[in-house]
Scaffold this motif. Sequence first.
Motif, PDB file in Angstrom:
ATOM      1  N   LEU A 219       0.880  -1.196   0.212  1.00 40.79           N
ATOM      2  CA  LEU A 219      -0.031   0.026  -0.152  1.00 40.79           C
ATOM      3  C   LEU A 219       0.814   1.136  -0.364  1.00 40.79           C
ATOM      4  N   HIS A 220       0.637   2.201  -1.477  1.00 37.26           N
ATOM      5  CA  HIS A 220       1.425   2.905  -1.278  1.00 37.26           C
ATOM      6  C   HIS A 220       0.746   3.721  -0.729  1.00 37.26           C
ATOM      7  N   GLU A 221       1.119   5.427   0.634  1.00 34.82           N
ATOM      8  CA  GLU A 221       0.583   6.666   0.015  1.00 34.82           C
ATOM      9  C   GLU A 221       1.262   7.733  -0.766  1.00 34.82           C
ATOM     10  N   TYR A 222       0.133   8.457  -0.638  1.00 33.60           N
ATOM     11  CA  TYR A 222       0.285  10.227  -2.016  1.00 33.60           C
ATOM     12  C   TYR A 222      -0.473  10.988  -1.325  1.00 33.60           C
ATOM     13  N   PRO A 223      -0.103  11.906  -0.477  1.00 32.30           N
ATOM     14  CA  PRO A 223       0.061  13.354   0.150  1.00 32.30           C
ATOM     15  C   PRO A 223      -0.746  13.876  -0.937  1.00 32.30           C
ATOM     16  N   VAL A 224      -2.457  14.377  -0.450  1.00 38.18           N
ATOM     17  CA  VAL A 224      -3.195  15.376  -1.713  1.00 38.18           C
ATOM     18  C   VAL A 224      -3.947  16.739  -0.958  1.00 38.18           C
ATOM     19  N   LYS A 225      -3.225  18.007  -1.295  1.00 39.88           N
ATOM     20  CA  LYS A 225      -4.389  19.043  -0.700  1.00 39.88           C
ATOM     21  C   LYS A 225      -5.332  18.912  -1.769  1.00 39.88           C
ATOM     22  N   PRO A 283      16.862   9.960   2.303  1.00 42.09           N
ATOM     23  CA  PRO A 283      16.205   9.277   0.919  1.00 42.09           C
ATOM     24  C   PRO A 283      17.334   9.547  -0.315  1.00 42.09           C
ATOM     25  N   SER A 284      18.184   8.686  -1.069  1.00 46.78           N
ATOM     26  CA  SER A 284      18.384   8.561  -1.301  1.00 46.78           C
ATOM     27  C   SER A 284      18.020   8.136  -3.405  1.00 46.78           C
ATOM     28  N   THR A 285      16.700   7.715  -3.255  1.00 47.34           N
ATOM     29  CA  THR A 285      16.366   7.548  -5.085  1.00 47.34           C
ATOM     30  C   THR A 285      15.067   8.306  -4.140  1.00 47.34           C
ATOM     31  N   ASN A 286      14.234   7.381  -3.690  1.00 47.39           N
ATOM     32  CA  ASN A 286      13.071   8.286  -2.620  1.00 47.39           C
ATOM     33  C   ASN A 286      11.702   6.726  -1.833  1.00 47.39           C
ATOM     34  N   ASN A 287      10.834   7.183  -1.359  1.00 51.20           N
ATOM     35  CA  ASN A 287      10.037   6.096  -1.006  1.00 51.20           C
ATOM     36  C   ASN A 287       9.597   5.069  -1.956  1.00 51.20           C
ATOM     37  N   ALA A 288       8.897   5.786  -3.256  1.00 48.22           N
ATOM     38  CA  ALA A 288       8.163   5.083  -4.437  1.00 48.22           C
ATOM     39  C   ALA A 288       9.321   4.095  -5.524  1.00 48.22           C
ATOM     40  N   GLY A 289      10.265   4.329  -5.779  1.00 56.57           N
ATOM     41  CA  GLY A 289      10.782   3.793  -6.569  1.00 56.57           C
ATOM     42  C   GLY A 289      10.650   4.380  -7.778  1.00 56.57           C
ATOM     43  N   LEU A 290      11.394   6.100  -7.382  1.00 54.80           N
ATOM     44  CA  LEU A 290      11.376   6.820  -8.536  1.00 54.80           C
ATOM     45  C   LEU A 290      12.681   6.991  -8.354  1.00 54.80           C
ATOM     46  N   LEU A 291      13.166   8.297  -9.060  1.00 56.84           N
ATOM     47  CA  LEU A 291      14.813   8.234  -9.334  1.00 56.84           C
ATOM     48  C   LEU A 291      13.935   9.702 -10.176  1.00 56.84           C
ATOM     49  N   ALA A 292      14.884  11.041 -10.514  1.00 58.40           N
ATOM     50  CA  ALA A 292      15.080  12.181 -10.046  1.00 58.40           C
ATOM     51  C   ALA A 292      15.977  11.705 -12.343  1.00 58.40           C
ATOM     52  N   ASN A 293      15.729  12.470 -13.121  1.00 63.19           N
ATOM     53  CA  ASN A 293      16.265  13.014 -14.213  1.00 63.19           C
ATOM     54  C   ASN A 293      17.802  13.587 -14.000  1.00 63.19           C
ATOM     55  N   VAL A 379      12.622  17.171  -5.411  1.00 63.60           N
ATOM     56  CA  VAL A 379      11.341  16.016  -4.547  1.00 63.60           C
ATOM     57  C   VAL A 379      11.412  15.666  -4.968  1.00 63.60           C
ATOM     58  N   GLN A 380      11.291  14.041  -3.555  1.00 64.88           N
ATOM     59  CA  GLN A 380      10.819  12.758  -3.796  1.00 64.88           C
ATOM     60  C   GLN A 380       9.261  12.625  -3.475  1.00 64.88           C
ATOM     61  N   PRO A 381       8.577  11.399  -4.167  1.00 70.24           N
ATOM     62  CA  PRO A 381       7.420  11.595  -3.605  1.00 70.24           C
ATOM     63  C   PRO A 381       7.611  11.619  -2.111  1.00 70.24           C
ATOM     64  N   GLY A 382       6.903  11.958  -0.866  1.00 70.78           N
ATOM     65  CA  GLY A 382       6.205  11.746   0.506  1.00 70.78           C
ATOM     66  C   GLY A 382       7.332  12.470   1.357  1.00 70.78           C
TER      67      GLY A 382
END
Length: 532
Positions: A219-225, A283-293, A379-382
């Motif tokens: 289960l992944h979390e995604y903050p939304v305003k 967070p060397s990558t981030n909590n969703a397995g993403l990397l910035a270009n 900025v990475q997710p979370g």
Amino acid sequence: MKKTVIAFLIFFIYQNAPVLGQTPQVPRIIEFAGLTLKLNDAARKDIQADVDAQYRSASHFQVKLDRVNLYLPIVERVLREEGVPEDFKFLVIQESSLISDAVSTSNAVGFWQFKKGTAEEVFLRVDNEVDERKSIVSSTRGAARYLKKHQKYLDNWATTLVSYQMGLGGARRYYKDKYKGHRKMDISRGTYWYLKKFLAHKIAYQGQLGKMVSNGNYLHEYPVKGPTNLKSVAKTLGVSESHLKEYNKWCLRGKIPGDKTYTITYILNGIVPERPLLTNNPPSTNNAGLLANSANASGFPKITGNLGNANQANQIKINGIKGIIAIANSQSQLAIQAGISEGKLRRVNDLKASDPIQPGAYYYTKNKKSKAKTAEHVVQPGETLWEISQRYGIRMHSLMAKNRIYKDEQLLPGMVLRLRKYYKKDESIKRVKLSPAPIQAAEPRMEQGRQPGPQQAQPRVEVSPSTKDPVPTAPQAPEVTKEIYEEYQVKPGDTLYSISRAFAVTVEELRRWNNIGEDNLLSVGQKLEIRK
């Protein structure tokens, strides 16, 4: 007829044998939330009956266990943040079996079974648009607030647990301060049933935690305003609107109001990541397995000095600033350890009085700087402003001012934050697209009986030149991955907890992979096996 009955019995026994054969047995002594509970034979018999009932049906147990391992990583994190013992995670299993829209006969609703009035007392929103009792994040935070309030009066986590069922007044009348301040208790047949049922859930599930859900989901979390709606969020995340409705039943009409930040949950496939909370887990990558270009600078925070005495004052520097590794678990204790006042500890680390202290994490003992040693951060997710400021040793108000961002809700994945220069008044904050992290090639080392499973790629997010809103591209095709094995050499100041967070695994996995006992002892230079 006899043959049919015999065949059915053989089939039933065969189907249930794996569960029945591994049913845990109730011990004589149980450690719970810092308490030592001693069980007599009659109590053990009562509790064992409840444990056996959980394991009676293999299929039902597996369905429930999948929900447990899906939701409990979030429950554990929220309880840690709120300063409530993690053992209380088993209470949510007892209350609702982790069914988000469960309703009791007394009209208590959701994961933690709140009635409307009680929910509002712990600041949960319940109306015709939102019912936060059905949100795993919000309801767990509410439950933690409720328990902490009762603990102040009862000073015993076992009686506080009972108060969750009978209320604070009921618990005070029932126990009459008998166990107030006690750290040992005898459990007998006469012990209140709710506590014994809780212990049965703890025994039944504690050995099953940290395992991957049977289909590989997490289960992944995604903050939304808001204001926004699930349909728009679904497009951003690259999932279906119906999927978001299924895992966000708190959003009653599909609309997310703009009064505060809400947490959207949705399913991904792969290894569960842990949200970084403190400075020893940048967070060397981030909590969703993403990397910035545009990759972030590596090696932050930079730790120098006498690492062998990192838990003593004036021995190490974090990003060139004096700091310390915490062995305490409260702000007051850490201030004593560091030889500074609590006020200074909070000031130099941008902490609030209610913020928890994590043993094994790095904290500053001198003021952070107005500039970091690197120019930018993607900025990475979370991520939060506090995490970024701690990672680079930049004062939080300086970070905010340089980027004209003053709330975590304003952070968007892919934003390029400046850590040395200011964005000009009329200058837009740059954003880059995020893409799935590449899978490292390595020789697989498989656990016995475990098979590699598919891992679903996170959808990339690109910025359209004509709009500020992210435009989702099609998710990449799933790839079949094998378990990756690597070695990690223990450094001065390392703990099992800090290592587990750095590699996004659990402490229990580290223990199991490396045959580490309950004492958690590590030695500098020891090589640990990490499996991903």
